[in-house]
Design a protein around this motif. Sequence first.
Motif, mmCIF file in Angstrom:
data_model
loop_
_atom_site.group_PDB
_atom_site.id
_atom_site.type_symbol
_atom_site.label_atom_id
_atom_site.label_comp_id
_atom_site.label_asym_id
_atom_site.label_seq_id
_atom_site.Cartn_x
_atom_site.Cartn_y
_atom_site.Cartn_z
ATOM 1 N N THR A 1 -4.096 -10.567 -1.503
ATOM 2 C CA THR A 1 -3.926 -9.204 -2.005
ATOM 3 C C THR A 1 -3.274 -9.238 -3.376
ATOM 4 O O THR A 1 -2.290 -9.952 -3.577
ATOM 5 C CB THR A 1 -3.056 -8.369 -1.052
ATOM 6 O OG1 THR A 1 -3.695 -8.289 0.227
ATOM 7 C CG2 THR A 1 -2.862 -6.949 -1.588
ATOM 8 N N LYS B 1 -7.712 3.431 2.663
ATOM 9 C CA LYS B 1 -7.644 3.021 1.269
ATOM 10 C C LYS B 1 -8.831 2.133 0.952
ATOM 11 O O LYS B 1 -9.145 1.218 1.696
ATOM 12 C CB LYS B 1 -6.325 2.291 0.998
ATOM 13 C CG LYS B 1 -5.099 3.142 1.302
ATOM 14 C CD LYS B 1 -3.830 2.319 1.217
ATOM 15 C CE LYS B 1 -2.619 3.158 1.601
ATOM 16 N NZ LYS B 1 -2.647 3.573 3.014
ATOM 17 N N GLN B 2 -9.497 2.402 -0.146
ATOM 18 C CA GLN B 2 -10.629 1.597 -0.572
ATOM 19 C C GLN B 2 -10.215 0.706 -1.737
ATOM 20 O O GLN B 2 -9.564 1.166 -2.674
ATOM 21 C CB GLN B 2 -11.798 2.491 -0.981
ATOM 22 C CG GLN B 2 -13.104 1.737 -1.130
ATOM 23 C CD GLN B 2 -14.274 2.656 -1.397
ATOM 24 O OE1 GLN B 2 -14.378 3.244 -2.464
ATOM 25 N NE2 GLN B 2 -15.157 2.794 -0.424
ATOM 26 N N SER B 3 -10.554 -0.549 -1.644
ATOM 27 C CA SER B 3 -10.244 -1.491 -2.712
ATOM 28 C C SER B 3 -11.457 -2.372 -2.931
ATOM 29 O O SER B 3 -12.483 -2.235 -2.272
ATOM 30 C CB SER B 3 -9.006 -2.321 -2.360
ATOM 31 O OG SER B 3 -9.240 -3.086 -1.187
ATOM 32 N N ARG B 4 -11.330 -3.294 -3.866
ATOM 33 C CA ARG B 4 -12.442 -4.194 -4.159
ATOM 34 C C ARG B 4 -12.016 -5.633 -3.884
ATOM 35 O O ARG B 4 -10.895 -6.036 -4.191
ATOM 36 C CB ARG B 4 -12.886 -4.026 -5.611
ATOM 37 C CG ARG B 4 -14.165 -4.782 -5.955
ATOM 38 C CD ARG B 4 -14.776 -4.318 -7.247
ATOM 39 N NE ARG B 4 -15.433 -3.034 -7.127
ATOM 40 C CZ ARG B 4 -16.673 -2.847 -6.687
ATOM 41 N NH1 ARG B 4 -17.397 -3.880 -6.281
ATOM 42 N NH2 ARG B 4 -17.201 -1.641 -6.627
ATOM 43 N N ASP C 1 -9.424 -0.684 3.658
ATOM 44 C CA ASP C 1 -8.243 -1.273 4.275
ATOM 45 C C ASP C 1 -7.785 -0.435 5.466
ATOM 46 O O ASP C 1 -7.913 0.770 5.438
ATOM 47 C CB ASP C 1 -7.112 -1.394 3.244
ATOM 48 C CG ASP C 1 -7.550 -2.238 2.059
ATOM 49 O OD1 ASP C 1 -8.163 -3.285 2.288
ATOM 50 O OD2 ASP C 1 -7.289 -1.827 0.913
ATOM 51 N N GLY D 1 -3.532 -3.770 -5.259
ATOM 52 C CA GLY D 1 -4.177 -3.265 -4.057
ATOM 53 C C GLY D 1 -5.546 -3.875 -3.809
ATOM 54 O O GLY D 1 -6.060 -3.815 -2.692
ATOM 55 N N ASP D 2 -6.153 -4.477 -4.841
ATOM 56 C CA ASP D 2 -7.416 -5.177 -4.651
ATOM 57 C C ASP D 2 -7.190 -6.462 -3.868
ATOM 58 O O ASP D 2 -6.052 -6.906 -3.673
ATOM 59 C CB ASP D 2 -8.052 -5.511 -6.011
ATOM 60 C CG ASP D 2 -8.784 -4.326 -6.630
ATOM 61 O OD1 ASP D 2 -8.874 -3.263 -5.972
ATOM 62 O OD2 ASP D 2 -9.261 -4.456 -7.768
ATOM 63 N N GLN D 3 -8.297 -7.072 -3.448
ATOM 64 C CA GLN D 3 -8.232 -8.339 -2.733
ATOM 65 C C GLN D 3 -8.990 -9.417 -3.505
ATOM 66 O O GLN D 3 -9.811 -9.106 -4.380
ATOM 67 C CB GLN D 3 -8.796 -8.179 -1.323
ATOM 68 C CG GLN D 3 -7.994 -7.198 -0.473
ATOM 69 C CD GLN D 3 -8.595 -6.990 0.900
ATOM 70 O OE1 GLN D 3 -9.805 -7.052 1.083
ATOM 71 N NE2 GLN D 3 -7.742 -6.739 1.877
ATOM 72 N N TYR E 1 0.832 -1.205 0.000
ATOM 73 C CA TYR E 1 0.000 0.000 0.000
ATOM 74 C C TYR E 1 0.871 1.261 0.000
ATOM 75 O O TYR E 1 0.507 2.275 -0.592
ATOM 76 C CB TYR E 1 -0.940 0.000 1.208
ATOM 77 C CG TYR E 1 -1.933 -1.145 1.190
ATOM 78 C CD1 TYR E 1 -2.555 -1.538 0.006
ATOM 79 C CD2 TYR E 1 -2.243 -1.848 2.350
ATOM 80 C CE1 TYR E 1 -3.456 -2.581 -0.018
ATOM 81 C CE2 TYR E 1 -3.147 -2.898 2.330
ATOM 82 C CZ TYR E 1 -3.755 -3.257 1.143
ATOM 83 O OH TYR E 1 -4.648 -4.302 1.130
#
Length: 244
Positions: free
Chosen positions: A131, A88-91, A244, A210-212, A29
């Motif tokens: 991740t 942090k926003q991820s999908r 996150d 950075g997504d999961q 990140y």
Amino acid sequence: MAFKLSYKPYGEQAILIEWPNKIQDHMLYDVLEFKTRIESGLSERVKESRSAYQSLLIVYEGKVNDFDTEVELLKSIYQTLNSSQKKKQSRLWKIPVCYSSEFAIDIENLAGSIRIPASEIIKLHTEPIYTVCFIGFLPGFLYLSGLNEILNTPRKAAPRLKVEKGAVAIGGNQTGIYPQESPGGWHVIGNSPIEFFNAEKTPPCFAKAGDQLKFYEVDVNRHQQITQEITNQTYSLESELVND
């Protein structure tokens, strides 16, 4: 958390920034946030930036004439990063995998090597939330962190010349999915019917660094159904936004 970074010239038009040699989500990140800051703050001078597990390559539009001055500028940008507390926003992408023997061509050998049943390999492989660290090797090949240490195993001594599209495999301390048919040296334990790269879509790969990602098991019939739904363009990949 601030990391101790190293800065190295990388040809005449690029600078390589390196973090400690580890694979950690919070380090990733940090890499990605620094990448975003550089792209926004130096957009007129930077041609592109490429991130990996613990490195960031900055490619400039022209020659880097004064390396030391450029590094000081990059360091000043990194300092602004350390004071940021923004979430942090991820999908989170939910990926179906069939671990049936017709797809899991290496699972029994792997089970014998690490001395656990094949059923336990499936359990340990579907438990974590992985991740996405970066995309490489092949278009749409996702490098994932988070594999259970029990499943760590050396890559094959002799790679296969042909690994099927959608093959889910383990190599070293990593797991991943082959987005197309290709040679490969990882141990194949299943198959996903999902399209991981489509050049006709924007973006061509649904996931980004950075997504999961979470694997879940499906049987052969459901694997075939999803494959047909994708062909008919009626399948919707399940996902959700996460902070996150």
